[in-house]
Design a protein around this motif. Structure first.
Motif, PDB file in Angstrom:
ATOM      1  N   GLU A 157       9.700  21.113  36.987  1.00  0.00           N
ATOM      2  CA  GLU A 157      10.075  20.228  35.882  1.00  0.00           C
ATOM      3  C   GLU A 157      10.990  19.162  36.449  1.00  0.00           C
ATOM      4  OE1 GLU A 157      12.044  22.627  32.961  1.00  0.00           O
ATOM      5  OE2 GLU A 157      10.189  23.544  32.302  1.00  0.00           O
ATOM      6  N   PRO A 158      10.815  17.935  36.088  1.00  0.00           N
ATOM      7  CA  PRO A 158       9.998  17.341  35.042  1.00  0.00           C
ATOM      8  C   PRO A 158       8.520  17.267  35.421  1.00  0.00           C
ATOM      9  CG  PRO A 158      11.122  15.621  36.255  1.00  0.00           C
ATOM     10  CD  PRO A 158      11.615  16.931  36.795  1.00  0.00           C
ATOM     11  N   TYR A 159       7.753  16.605  34.566  1.00  0.00           N
ATOM     12  CA  TYR A 159       6.312  16.441  34.776  1.00  0.00           C
ATOM     13  C   TYR A 159       6.043  15.858  36.156  1.00  0.00           C
ATOM     14  CZ  TYR A 159       1.890  13.874  34.421  1.00  0.00           C
ATOM     15  OH  TYR A 159       0.656  13.331  34.668  1.00  0.00           O
ATOM     16  N   LYS A 160       6.640  14.723  36.459  1.00  0.00           N
ATOM     17  CA  LYS A 160       6.624  14.103  37.782  1.00  0.00           C
ATOM     18  C   LYS A 160       7.969  13.419  37.956  1.00  0.00           C
ATOM     19  CE  LYS A 160       1.671  13.402  38.338  1.00  0.00           C
ATOM     20  NZ  LYS A 160       0.613  12.486  38.799  1.00  0.00           N
ATOM     21  N   LEU A 161       8.317  13.149  39.223  1.00  0.00           N
ATOM     22  CA  LEU A 161       9.648  12.629  39.502  1.00  0.00           C
ATOM     23  C   LEU A 161       9.611  11.505  40.526  1.00  0.00           C
ATOM     24  CD1 LEU A 161      12.752  13.028  39.156  1.00  0.00           C
ATOM     25  CD2 LEU A 161      12.619  14.681  41.031  1.00  0.00           C
ATOM     26  N   LEU A 162      10.330  10.430  40.215  1.00  0.00           N
ATOM     27  CA  LEU A 162      10.592   9.359  41.165  1.00  0.00           C
ATOM     28  C   LEU A 162      12.101   9.348  41.372  1.00  0.00           C
ATOM     29  CD1 LEU A 162      10.011   6.909  42.918  1.00  0.00           C
ATOM     30  CD2 LEU A 162       9.970   5.509  40.834  1.00  0.00           C
ATOM     31  N   LEU A 163      12.529   9.825  42.539  1.00  0.00           N
ATOM     32  CA  LEU A 163      13.944   9.893  42.872  1.00  0.00           C
ATOM     33  C   LEU A 163      14.331   8.626  43.629  1.00  0.00           C
ATOM     34  CD1 LEU A 163      16.480  11.724  42.799  1.00  0.00           C
ATOM     35  CD2 LEU A 163      15.825  12.498  45.080  1.00  0.00           C
ATOM     36  N   VAL A 164      15.307   7.916  43.092  1.00  0.00           N
ATOM     37  CA  VAL A 164      15.782   6.670  43.693  1.00  0.00           C
ATOM     38  C   VAL A 164      17.008   7.006  44.541  1.00  0.00           C
ATOM     39  CG1 VAL A 164      16.659   4.352  43.223  1.00  0.00           C
ATOM     40  CG2 VAL A 164      14.909   5.350  41.731  1.00  0.00           C
ATOM     41  N   THR A 165      16.896   6.802  45.854  1.00  0.00           N
ATOM     42  CA  THR A 165      17.973   7.163  46.778  1.00  0.00           C
ATOM     43  C   THR A 165      18.490   5.931  47.517  1.00  0.00           C
ATOM     44  OG1 THR A 165      16.346   7.755  48.478  1.00  0.00           O
ATOM     45  CG2 THR A 165      17.168   9.540  47.081  1.00  0.00           C
ATOM     46  N   THR A 166      18.909   4.958  46.743  1.00  0.00           N
ATOM     47  CA  THR A 166      19.377   3.700  47.321  1.00  0.00           C
ATOM     48  C   THR A 166      20.884   3.666  47.517  1.00  0.00           C
ATOM     49  OG1 THR A 166      19.567   2.777  45.109  1.00  0.00           O
ATOM     50  CG2 THR A 166      17.501   2.371  46.292  1.00  0.00           C
ATOM     51  N   GLY A 167      21.598   4.662  46.988  1.00  0.00           N
ATOM     52  CA  GLY A 167      23.053   4.555  46.964  1.00  0.00           C
ATOM     53  C   GLY A 167      23.435   3.446  45.997  1.00  0.00           C
ATOM     54  N   ASN A 168      24.648   2.928  46.140  1.00  0.00           N
ATOM     55  CA  ASN A 168      25.076   1.837  45.269  1.00  0.00           C
ATOM     56  C   ASN A 168      24.255   0.590  45.581  1.00  0.00           C
ATOM     57  OD1 ASN A 168      27.020   3.383  44.027  1.00  0.00           O
ATOM     58  ND2 ASN A 168      28.610   2.798  45.472  1.00  0.00           N
ATOM     59  N   ILE A 169      23.736   0.008  44.536  1.00  0.00           N
ATOM     60  CA  ILE A 169      22.874  -1.165  44.673  1.00  0.00           C
ATOM     61  C   ILE A 169      23.029  -1.999  43.409  1.00  0.00           C
ATOM     62  CG2 ILE A 169      20.878   0.054  43.708  1.00  0.00           C
ATOM     63  CD1 ILE A 169      19.092  -1.434  45.689  1.00  0.00           C
ATOM     64  N   SER A 170      22.991  -3.299  43.542  1.00  0.00           N
ATOM     65  CA  SER A 170      23.108  -4.145  42.357  1.00  0.00           C
ATOM     66  C   SER A 170      21.838  -4.023  41.514  1.00  0.00           C
ATOM     67  CB  SER A 170      23.327  -5.607  42.758  1.00  0.00           C
ATOM     68  OG  SER A 170      22.135  -6.165  43.283  1.00  0.00           O
ATOM     69  N   ASN A 171      21.960  -4.351  40.240  1.00  0.00           N
ATOM     70  CA  ASN A 171      20.787  -4.305  39.368  1.00  0.00           C
ATOM     71  C   ASN A 171      19.707  -5.257  39.853  1.00  0.00           C
ATOM     72  OD1 ASN A 171      21.985  -2.399  37.752  1.00  0.00           O
ATOM     73  ND2 ASN A 171      22.588  -3.826  36.156  1.00  0.00           N
ATOM     74  N   LYS A 172      20.117  -6.413  40.346  1.00  0.00           N
ATOM     75  CA  LYS A 172      19.151  -7.394  40.842  1.00  0.00           C
ATOM     76  C   LYS A 172      18.404  -6.840  42.057  1.00  0.00           C
ATOM     77  CE  LYS A 172      18.631 -12.192  42.050  1.00  0.00           C
ATOM     78  NZ  LYS A 172      19.081 -13.518  41.802  1.00  0.00           N
TER      79      LYS A 172
END
Length: 117
Positions: free
Chosen positions: A68-83
């Motif tokens: 669980e969850p159904y599928k996962l996209l883990l974002v491992t960028t550390g601190n990053i601006s929204n842009k």
């Protein structure tokens, strides 16, 4: 593709994904908003077949232990601006979507997209 974006990521990521033709909701749109427990996010993900996008490694653990969850996209960028985050999604979303059609666990860092399962 259907996505559920977790609290650590900006709401504008949901708008970006929608503008690119995807069905996306952010936890702020849920009844408990960003206080929605991970167990409920997992349940919604499974019920609606939504891919959870998060920076929270607890979902990684949950995926390996409970599928669980159904599928996962883990974002491992550390601190990053929204842009920068938006640019990263624009650059990699096609590849991520293609991979998520075949796999259930994807990691996206600043410089790579990795299939884990």
């Amino acid at each position: 593709m259907k996505f559920l974006i977790d609290a650590q990521l900006p709401v504008r990521l949901s708008y970006l994904l929608k503008s690119m033709g995807h069905d996306a909701i952010h936890t702020k749109e849920l009844a408990l908003k960003n206080a929605t427990p991970d167990t409920e996010i997992n349940a919604i993900s499974i019920r609606e077949q939504r891919i959870v996008i998060t920076k929270d490694s607890d979902f990684w653990d949950s995926f390996y232990v409970n599928q669980e969850p159904y599928k996962l996209l883990l974002v491992t960028t550390g601190n990053i601006s929204n842009k920068e985050l938006e640019s990263l999604f624009i650059k990699n979303l096609g590849q991520v979507v293609d991979l998520l059609e075949q796999h259930s666990l994807i990691e996206m860092s600043r410089d790579s997209v990795i299939v884990h399962q």
